[in-house]
Design a protein around this motif. Structure first.
Motif, PDB file in Angstrom:
ATOM      1  N   LEU A 192       0.829  -1.208   0.000  1.00 48.24           N
ATOM      2  CA  LEU A 192       0.000   0.000   0.000  1.00 48.24           C
ATOM      3  C   LEU A 192       0.864   1.259   0.000  1.00 48.24           C
ATOM      4  O   LEU A 192       0.484   2.279  -0.583  1.00 48.24           O
ATOM      5  N   ASP A 193       2.007   1.197   0.647  1.00 44.37           N
ATOM      6  CA  ASP A 193       2.901   2.352   0.681  1.00 44.37           C
ATOM      7  C   ASP A 193       3.928   2.342  -0.443  1.00 44.37           C
ATOM      8  O   ASP A 193       4.397   3.396  -0.876  1.00 44.37           O
ATOM      9  N   ASP A 252      -1.800   5.997  -3.659  1.00 39.74           N
ATOM     10  CA  ASP A 252      -2.640   6.310  -2.491  1.00 39.74           C
ATOM     11  C   ASP A 252      -4.108   6.434  -2.847  1.00 39.74           C
ATOM     12  O   ASP A 252      -4.979   6.044  -2.064  1.00 39.74           O
ATOM     13  N   ASP A 253      -4.394   6.992  -4.016  1.00 35.04           N
ATOM     14  CA  ASP A 253      -5.783   7.265  -4.382  1.00 35.04           C
ATOM     15  C   ASP A 253      -6.432   6.141  -5.191  1.00 35.04           C
ATOM     16  O   ASP A 253      -7.534   6.298  -5.718  1.00 35.04           O
ATOM     17  N   LEU A 254      -5.755   4.974  -5.290  1.00 35.73           N
ATOM     18  CA  LEU A 254      -6.309   3.856  -6.054  1.00 35.73           C
ATOM     19  C   LEU A 254      -7.365   3.134  -5.230  1.00 35.73           C
ATOM     20  O   LEU A 254      -7.075   2.631  -4.147  1.00 35.73           O
ATOM     21  N   PRO A 255      -8.602   3.035  -5.734  1.00 35.45           N
ATOM     22  CA  PRO A 255      -9.636   2.294  -4.992  1.00 35.45           C
ATOM     23  C   PRO A 255      -9.232   0.833  -4.795  1.00 35.45           C
ATOM     24  O   PRO A 255      -8.565   0.241  -5.650  1.00 35.45           O
ATOM     25  N   LEU A 266      -6.367  -5.236  -8.360  1.00 34.35           N
ATOM     26  CA  LEU A 266      -6.039  -6.369  -9.226  1.00 34.35           C
ATOM     27  C   LEU A 266      -5.765  -5.881 -10.648  1.00 34.35           C
ATOM     28  O   LEU A 266      -4.797  -6.312 -11.280  1.00 34.35           O
ATOM     29  N   GLY A 267      -6.595  -4.995 -11.165  1.00 33.97           N
ATOM     30  CA  GLY A 267      -6.381  -4.467 -12.510  1.00 33.97           C
ATOM     31  C   GLY A 267      -5.057  -3.739 -12.628  1.00 33.97           C
ATOM     32  O   GLY A 267      -4.352  -3.861 -13.639  1.00 33.97           O
ATOM     33  N   TYR A 268      -4.704  -2.984 -11.587  1.00 30.49           N
ATOM     34  CA  TYR A 268      -3.424  -2.258 -11.570  1.00 30.49           C
ATOM     35  C   TYR A 268      -2.263  -3.253 -11.583  1.00 30.49           C
ATOM     36  O   TYR A 268      -1.312  -3.109 -12.351  1.00 30.49           O
TER      37      TYR A 268
END
Length: 201
Positions: A24-25, A30-33, A38-40
Motif C-alpha cells: 500500500l505504501d 494512495d488514491d487507487l480504490p 487487481l487491474g493495476y
C-alpha cells in the motif's frame, strides 16, 4: 533480447496474491480504490497464485469480477489446501480461465473430481525453486521461487533461477514465474521481468 528470436519460452511474472499491506505504501497509488488493485497489478504482471484462504472465501460473483478485471491472457493459479474445502463456492467460476492448481500436501485424487477442467499441477522440489508440471508431463508450467517477505533477491541469483526454470520449456509455451511466499518486494518482480526480457523470454 529485443529484436532477436526468443531463446526461451515466454515468461510471465507474478506473486502469491496481490493484496499485501506492505504494497500500500510502496506499490499501489494512495488514491487507487481497493477494487482496482487487481487491474493495476495485472497491468504490470502476467500471473498470480491465489492462496486457498483468498479464493476459498470468494463467491462466484467475486471470481467473475476478478476475471473481468484482467486481460484474457492473464494467468490465475490456485494453491490448494490438503483437502477439498466445503466452502469453495467460487471454484466453478474459474472454469476455462485457471491455468492450474497446485497441491503441496494431501492426495491428488481427493481434488480431481472437484477441480473439473482445472489442471492439477505436480511439483519437483529443487531447493529454493519449486517447478510445477501437469501430471504425466515434465514441462514446467509454473516455477515458484521461495523468498521471505520483503527479501531482496540479488540479480545474479534471480537470473540463475529464471534460467533454471526455463530449461526444457518449449519456445511455444508460457511459463509463470512466482516470487515469494509472503509479500514479496515488488522490485524482485520488476527485476525478474527485466531479466526475462534480456534472456529473450
Amino acid at each position: 533480447m529485443a529484436g532477436t528470436e526468443n531463446e526461451f519460452a515466454e515468461m510471465v511474472v507474478g506473486s502469491r496474491g496481490w493484496e499485501h499491506p506492505q504494497w500500500l505504501d510502496s506499490y499501489y497509488p494512495d488514491d487507487l480504490p481497493e477494487d482496482w488493485r487487481l487491474g493495476y497489478y495485472a497491468n504490470e504482471f502476467g500471473c498470480v497464485l491465489l492462496p486457498p484462504e483468498v479464493w476459498g472465501a470468494a463467491n462466484e460473483a467475486t471470481v467473475e469480477q476478478w476475471l473481468d478485471d484482467v486481460e484474457e491472457g492473464f494467468l490465475f493459479f490456485l494453491e490448494l489446501p490438503a483437502r477439498p474445502m466445503a466452502t469453495a463456492g467460487g471454484l466453478a467460476a474459474f472454469a476455462g480461465r485457471c491455468a492450474g492448481a497446485i497441491l503441496s500436501e494431501g492426495e491428488p485424487a481427493d481434488w480431481q473430481a472437484v477441480l473439473d477442467d482445472i489442471p492439477l499441477l505436480q511439483s519437483e522440489d529443487t531447493g529454493g525453486l519449486r517447478c510445477y508440471h501437469r501430471a504425466g508431463q515434465t514441462e514446467t508450467v509454473l516455477a515458484w521461487l521461495n523468498a521471505d517477505a520483503g527479501e531482496k533477491i540479488a540479480l545474479p541469483v534471480l537470473r540463475e533461477q529464471i534460467e533454471a526454470s526455463l530449461q526444457g520449456v518449449a519456445k511455444t509455451s508460457r511459463l509463470a514465474f512466482i516470487i515469494g511466499n509472503g509479500p514479496p518486494a515488488v522490485e524482485n518482480l520488476q527485476n525478474a521481468m527485466v531479466v526475462a526480457e534480456l534472456l529473450g523470454a
